[in-house]
Design a protein around this motif. Structure first.
Motif, PDB file in Angstrom:
ATOM      1  N   THR A  26       0.842  -1.190   0.000  1.00  0.00           N
ATOM      2  CA  THR A  26       0.000   0.000   0.000  1.00  0.00           C
ATOM      3  C   THR A  26       0.879   1.243   0.000  1.00  0.00           C
ATOM      4  O   THR A  26       1.877   1.316   0.712  1.00  0.00           O
ATOM      5  CB  THR A  26      -0.918   0.022   1.241  1.00  0.00           C
ATOM      6  N   TYR A  63       0.450   5.830  -0.896  1.00  0.00           N
ATOM      7  CA  TYR A  63      -0.525   6.917  -0.959  1.00  0.00           C
ATOM      8  C   TYR A  63      -0.114   7.916  -2.029  1.00  0.00           C
ATOM      9  O   TYR A  63       1.064   8.252  -2.141  1.00  0.00           O
ATOM     10  CB  TYR A  63      -0.656   7.600   0.406  1.00  0.00           C
ATOM     11  N   ALA A 100      -5.318   6.144  -1.016  1.00  0.00           N
ATOM     12  CA  ALA A 100      -4.555   4.896  -0.905  1.00  0.00           C
ATOM     13  C   ALA A 100      -4.570   4.140  -2.232  1.00  0.00           C
ATOM     14  O   ALA A 100      -5.554   4.170  -2.970  1.00  0.00           O
ATOM     15  CB  ALA A 100      -5.140   4.018   0.190  1.00  0.00           C
ATOM     16  N   GLU A 141      -7.412   0.705   1.260  1.00  0.00           N
ATOM     17  CA  GLU A 141      -7.102   0.658   2.692  1.00  0.00           C
ATOM     18  C   GLU A 141      -7.570  -0.659   3.305  1.00  0.00           C
ATOM     19  O   GLU A 141      -6.857  -1.278   4.099  1.00  0.00           O
ATOM     20  CB  GLU A 141      -7.760   1.835   3.410  1.00  0.00           C
TER      21      GLU A 141
END
Length: 152
Positions: A19, A21, A27, A64
């Motif tokens: 993950t 951003y 995300a 997320e």
């Protein structure tokens, strides 16, 4: 002429989700999902197997949830669409990749109870399971069994 770009996968994650951003704070989660076909070879009679790997990307809230709840080996149901991207790598070579942009995810397998909440938040809610419990099925009764607090 109408067209459809729809992908449905049921497979297992090959590694933990990654993950990151974007500058706006949204995300982005990437996963690799393996799907395996098995069949019996007609000539030899032996069991054959072919595994296909799929790159899947999730965005925003679904990203997320995927990053938090999915782990290597997790079995997952994914719906989305195919997208092909081009970019230049560090050496200036033009690269192309085709990936699945997921718009729905449902965790499957032995830990599905943990994933049900994530799937509901991700748009996977089905009627009757709003509280994480299956809808209770009442037996068909007689007219006299109806409640007195009917709202009309």
């Amino acid at each position: 002429m109408a067209s459809v770009n729809k992908v449905i996968l049921v497979g297992n994650l090959g590694r933990d989700p990654e993950t990151r951003y974007n500058p706006e704070g949204g995300a982005i989660t990437n996963v690799s999902v393996a799907t395996t076909d098995t069949w019996k070879d007609k000539a030899s009679g032996e069991k054959q197997e072919r595994t296909e790997w799929h790159r899947v990307v999730f965005f925003n809230r679904l990203a997320e949830i995927a990053g938090e709840y999915l782990k290597k080996g997790s079995q997952v149901y994914i719906e989305g669409s195919l997208r092909t991207r081009k970019w230049q790598d560090k050496e200036g070579q033009e690269r192309t990749t085709t990936e699945i942009v997921a718009d729905r995810m449902q965790m499957l397998g032995s830990r599905a109870g943990q994933g049900d909440a994530a799937a509901r938040e991700a748009g996977g809610e089905r009627g009757g399971e709003r509280e994480g419990k299956p809808a209770a099925k009442k037996p068909a009764g007689q007219f006299a069994d109806m409640d007195d607090d009917i709202p009309f």
